[in-house]
Design an enzyme around this catalytic site. Sequence first.
Site, PDB file in Angstrom:
ATOM      1  CG  MET A 240      -8.223  -0.790  11.677  1.00  0.00           C
ATOM      2  SD  MET A 240      -9.903  -0.524  11.094  1.00  0.00           S
ATOM      3  CE  MET A 240     -10.802  -1.705  12.072  1.00  0.00           C
TER       4      MET A 240
ATOM      5  CE  LYS B 205     -13.205   1.129   2.261  1.00  0.00           C
ATOM      6  NZ  LYS B 205     -13.824  -0.142   2.131  1.00  0.00           N
TER       7      LYS B 205
ATOM      8  CG  ASP C 295     -10.384  -3.834   0.152  1.00  0.00           C
ATOM      9  OD1 ASP C 295     -10.822  -3.172  -0.808  1.00  0.00           O
ATOM     10  OD2 ASP C 295     -11.065  -4.134   1.148  1.00  0.00           O
TER      11      ASP C 295
END
Length: 254
Positions: free
Chosen positions: A177, A64, A42
């Site tokens: 996030m 991602k 990733d």
Amino acid sequence: METQYTPRAGTVWLIGAGPGDPELLTVKAARLIAQADAVVFDHLVGNGIMDLARADARRIYAGKEASNHTLPQESINRLLVDLAREGLSVVRLKGGDPFIFGRGGEELETLAASGIPFEVVPGVTAAAGCAAYSAFPLTHRDHAQSVTFVTGHLKDGTVNLDWPALARPGQTVVFYMGIGAADEICRQMIEHGLPAQTPAAVVRNGTLPTQQTLVATLGTLPQRIAESGITPPALIVVGSVVNLHSRLNWFEQK
Ligand SMILES: C[S@@+](CC[C@H](N)C(=O)[O-])C[C@H]1O[C@@H](n2cnc3c(N)ncnc32)[C@H](O)[C@@H]1O
């Protein structure tokens, strides 16, 4: 070196690469990456970690970034099955820990349903890495008796979380996030009872030489984020532990 960890053909190792500093990789992860036939990685896998892979290993970037999913999750799941069925030893390398906001469980469910053998190697999750390198403990007898990790990812423009529980005093709350939702997060924490003066911080690029820690309050954090232009990857950390950063900072340039 022990031989018990030598990758076996047709097996997938789901591995956490840690938060960025390549030296935070576990010894077991380093050994498996160096031996694997194929590595699917990733974008948050730290620089230098892929250098450990064999020169002839197949390297597949699965992407991602928040709004730029290079390979859809279903394609990644299918790719892991296909590589293992080719008889390759496969490392699936993810930032942080694969079981913390990493979709590692979903990938393993597909492997299990397809009869592919797998093993899991944990990694240092971003919250632990950022806390260590920003120099504030996540728990502390005088500040926080518990710590909670939550996702601040927006779904339909809102963050649907258990705000009354998150706004209780005496704990540390770490939002993964959450940068795009900082306004909403701070507003909800205040509306559900935390004082606007509650310490809150953002840590960007934790454990890397480019790490930035910004300490503010719930009342001022959104504006400070806007002014500083901070972008992901970053964590929002709420709780009085973040005030220890100014006293304990050992990593960032002063
Ligand atoms: C999809 S989640 C993956 C988390 C990962 N599995 C872990 O255990 O750390 C990605 C989010 O983790 C956080 N993150 C990952 N690495 C980070 C770093 N080095 N510094 C700050 N936040 C980081 C950010 O909130 C980023 O948006």
